[in-house]
Design a protein around this motif. Structure first.
Motif, mmCIF file in Angstrom:
data_model
loop_
_atom_site.group_PDB
_atom_site.id
_atom_site.type_symbol
_atom_site.label_atom_id
_atom_site.label_comp_id
_atom_site.label_asym_id
_atom_site.label_seq_id
_atom_site.Cartn_x
_atom_site.Cartn_y
_atom_site.Cartn_z
ATOM 1 N N GLY A 14 8.385 9.217 -13.092
ATOM 2 C CA GLY A 14 9.356 9.594 -12.666
ATOM 3 C C GLY A 14 10.026 8.991 -11.703
ATOM 4 N N GLN A 15 9.610 7.417 -11.518
ATOM 5 C CA GLN A 15 9.594 7.000 -9.836
ATOM 6 C C GLN A 15 10.345 5.590 -10.676
ATOM 7 N N PRO A 16 10.892 4.839 -10.260
ATOM 8 C CA PRO A 16 11.046 2.842 -10.718
ATOM 9 C C PRO A 16 10.018 2.702 -9.927
ATOM 10 N N SER A 17 8.917 2.095 -11.879
ATOM 11 C CA SER A 17 7.927 1.613 -11.514
ATOM 12 C C SER A 17 7.505 -0.245 -10.710
ATOM 13 N N ILE A 18 6.704 0.097 -10.437
ATOM 14 C CA ILE A 18 6.362 -1.057 -9.205
ATOM 15 C C ILE A 18 7.063 -2.011 -9.243
ATOM 16 N N TRP A 19 7.297 -2.924 -9.870
ATOM 17 C CA TRP A 19 8.066 -4.142 -10.356
ATOM 18 C C TRP A 19 9.832 -4.121 -9.760
ATOM 19 N N GLN A 20 10.204 -2.830 -10.381
ATOM 20 C CA GLN A 20 11.622 -2.251 -10.111
ATOM 21 C C GLN A 20 11.916 -1.794 -8.531
ATOM 22 N N GLN A 21 11.048 -1.246 -7.843
ATOM 23 C CA GLN A 21 11.303 -1.123 -6.806
ATOM 24 C C GLN A 21 10.723 -2.238 -5.815
ATOM 25 N N PHE A 22 9.815 -3.653 -6.274
ATOM 26 C CA PHE A 22 10.084 -4.468 -5.895
ATOM 27 C C PHE A 22 11.218 -5.567 -5.859
ATOM 28 N N ARG A 23 11.882 -5.351 -6.880
ATOM 29 C CA ARG A 23 12.911 -6.312 -7.581
ATOM 30 C C ARG A 23 14.633 -5.555 -6.042
ATOM 31 N N THR A 24 14.414 -3.930 -6.021
ATOM 32 C CA THR A 24 15.657 -3.260 -6.402
ATOM 33 C C THR A 24 15.458 -4.281 -4.537
ATOM 34 N N PHE A 34 0.803 -1.525 -0.059
ATOM 35 C CA PHE A 34 0.073 -0.309 -0.187
ATOM 36 C C PHE A 34 0.583 1.003 0.169
ATOM 37 N N SER A 35 2.067 0.948 0.258
ATOM 38 C CA SER A 35 2.385 2.425 1.071
ATOM 39 C C SER A 35 3.411 2.836 -0.754
ATOM 40 N N LYS A 36 3.634 1.758 -1.684
ATOM 41 C CA LYS A 36 3.679 1.560 -2.660
ATOM 42 C C LYS A 36 2.694 2.221 -3.511
ATOM 43 N N ILE A 51 2.288 -8.079 -10.595
ATOM 44 C CA ILE A 51 1.143 -7.728 -11.134
ATOM 45 C C ILE A 51 -0.337 -8.426 -10.081
ATOM 46 N N CYS A 52 0.846 -8.797 -8.735
ATOM 47 C CA CYS A 52 -0.137 -8.970 -7.278
ATOM 48 C C CYS A 52 -0.865 -7.465 -7.490
ATOM 49 N N SER A 53 -0.109 -6.485 -6.941
ATOM 50 C CA SER A 53 0.023 -5.506 -6.514
ATOM 51 C C SER A 53 -0.808 -4.730 -7.636
ATOM 52 N N ALA A 54 -1.003 -4.996 -9.141
ATOM 53 C CA ALA A 54 -1.624 -4.073 -9.743
ATOM 54 C C ALA A 54 -3.688 -5.240 -9.720
ATOM 55 N N ASN A 55 -3.759 -5.951 -9.320
ATOM 56 C CA ASN A 55 -4.643 -6.799 -9.451
ATOM 57 C C ASN A 55 -5.310 -6.768 -8.606
ATOM 58 N N ILE A 56 -4.954 -6.020 -7.125
ATOM 59 C CA ILE A 56 -5.579 -5.566 -5.737
ATOM 60 C C ILE A 56 -6.375 -4.413 -6.283
ATOM 61 N N CYS A 57 -5.486 -2.777 -6.946
ATOM 62 C CA CYS A 57 -5.477 -2.547 -7.491
ATOM 63 C C CYS A 57 -7.411 -2.284 -8.301
ATOM 64 N N PHE A 58 -7.707 -3.657 -8.755
ATOM 65 C CA PHE A 58 -8.321 -3.570 -9.812
ATOM 66 C C PHE A 58 -9.665 -4.372 -9.023
ATOM 67 N N TYR A 59 -9.383 -4.979 -7.929
ATOM 68 C CA TYR A 59 -10.208 -4.897 -6.912
ATOM 69 C C TYR A 59 -11.000 -4.348 -6.435
ATOM 70 N N GLY A 79 -3.645 -0.097 -12.401
ATOM 71 C CA GLY A 79 -3.101 -1.084 -12.206
ATOM 72 C C GLY A 79 -2.831 -1.472 -13.850
ATOM 73 N N LEU A 80 -3.252 -1.423 -14.660
ATOM 74 C CA LEU A 80 -2.903 -1.379 -16.496
ATOM 75 C C LEU A 80 -1.862 -1.358 -16.368
ATOM 76 N N LEU A 81 -1.100 0.216 -15.817
ATOM 77 C CA LEU A 81 0.533 0.855 -15.943
ATOM 78 C C LEU A 81 1.005 -0.225 -14.983
ATOM 79 N N ILE A 82 0.819 -0.924 -14.351
ATOM 80 C CA ILE A 82 1.839 -1.440 -13.514
ATOM 81 C C ILE A 82 2.335 -2.533 -14.835
ATOM 82 N N HIS A 83 0.687 -3.315 -15.104
ATOM 83 C CA HIS A 83 1.157 -4.505 -16.063
ATOM 84 C C HIS A 83 1.089 -4.425 -17.276
ATOM 85 N N ASP A 84 1.738 -2.701 -17.723
ATOM 86 C CA ASP A 84 2.736 -2.469 -18.874
ATOM 87 C C ASP A 84 3.279 -2.200 -18.911
#
Length: 231
Positions: free
Chosen positions: A118-128, A47-49, A147-155, A102-107
């Motif tokens: 202007g910031q690291p993408s969500i997957w890159q943040q988790f990877r780092t 949720f912070s991200k 992927i799971c974070s984007a799904n949370i956005c959709f729900y 959510g669509l942008l995170i998947h994209d």
């Protein structure tokens, strides 16, 4: 007589005001939802991200919905004007923005983009974070959690629409239209991947269809038609 150029600053100023209100609504909503999930170990990190990511965009879709809805209300019979309270107007706009995020995170995962807004993408943040902790397969970790974070956005977006206090039949129609448009976005995303990886050169009609459904319709038609339907 006002020209399009004369109207442009006023429109952008209104859009910016809508963004400020919508940002605060989204942050409050995400904070409330996070509090409901205190038993989940990863909820604070996710949720912070999401809080940072969701409010960092232009919020054009949510803003267009709000501006259009508010412009339509004075034109309608008095009995129709109380269809949505201001808080519920913001809820619909927030649903649009959460879905967009959510669509942008998947994209970003599909395109392997490391930066977004202007910031690291969500997957890159988790990877780092995974690399810093010496996890096995940090790339897989980053992509999986994104992927799971984007799904949370959709729900969460669907939850906002479910909670609208409108007639059941209208709610059903609104949700059906909303979901059909997002299905089209996903199919256009798949077409984008196909056109990029296939051996044959993409045809103009295919490219235009991809842009129409991946960007054009849900950026403009979706918020405008939602506003008209709910007004």
């Amino acid at each position: 007589m006002l020209t399009t150029q004369d109207n442009a600053p006023n429109f952008l100023q209104q859009l910016q005001r809508q963004k400020q209100q919508l940002s605060q609504f989204l942050l409050n909503f995400l904070e409330q939802e996070e509090q409901k999930l205190q038993d989940q170990l990863l909820a604070p990190a996710v949720f912070s991200k999401l809080k940072s990511f969701v409010v960092s965009g232009k919020m054009a879709r949510g803003g267009l919905f709000l501006l259009t809805y508010q412009q339509l209300l004075p034109l309608l019979p008095q009995a129709s004007k109380a269809a949505l309270e201001p808080e519920q107007q913001l809820a619909v706009a927030a649903a649009l923005e959460l879905t967009h995020s959510g669509l942008l995170i998947h994209d970003d995962i599909i395109d392997r983009d490391q930066l977004r807004r202007g910031q690291p993408s969500i997957w890159q943040q988790f990877r780092t974070e995974a690399e810093a902790e010496s996890y096995a397969q940090p790339l897989l970790y980053g992509q999986s959690l994104a992927i799971c974070s984007a799904n949370i956005c959709f729900y969460l977006a669907q939850q906002l629409l479910d909670n609208l206090t409108i007639a059941a039949e209208l709610k059903k129609e609104v949700k059906s239209f909303f979901n059909q448009e997002i299905i089209r976005v996903n199919l256009a995303e798949m077409l984008d991947v196909k056109l990029a990886l296939q051996n044959n050169q993409a045809q103009q009609a295919e490219i235009l269809a991809m842009y129409r459904y991946k960007t054009g319709r849900y950026t403009f038609a979706l918020p405008l038609i939602l506003a008209g339907s709910l007004a």
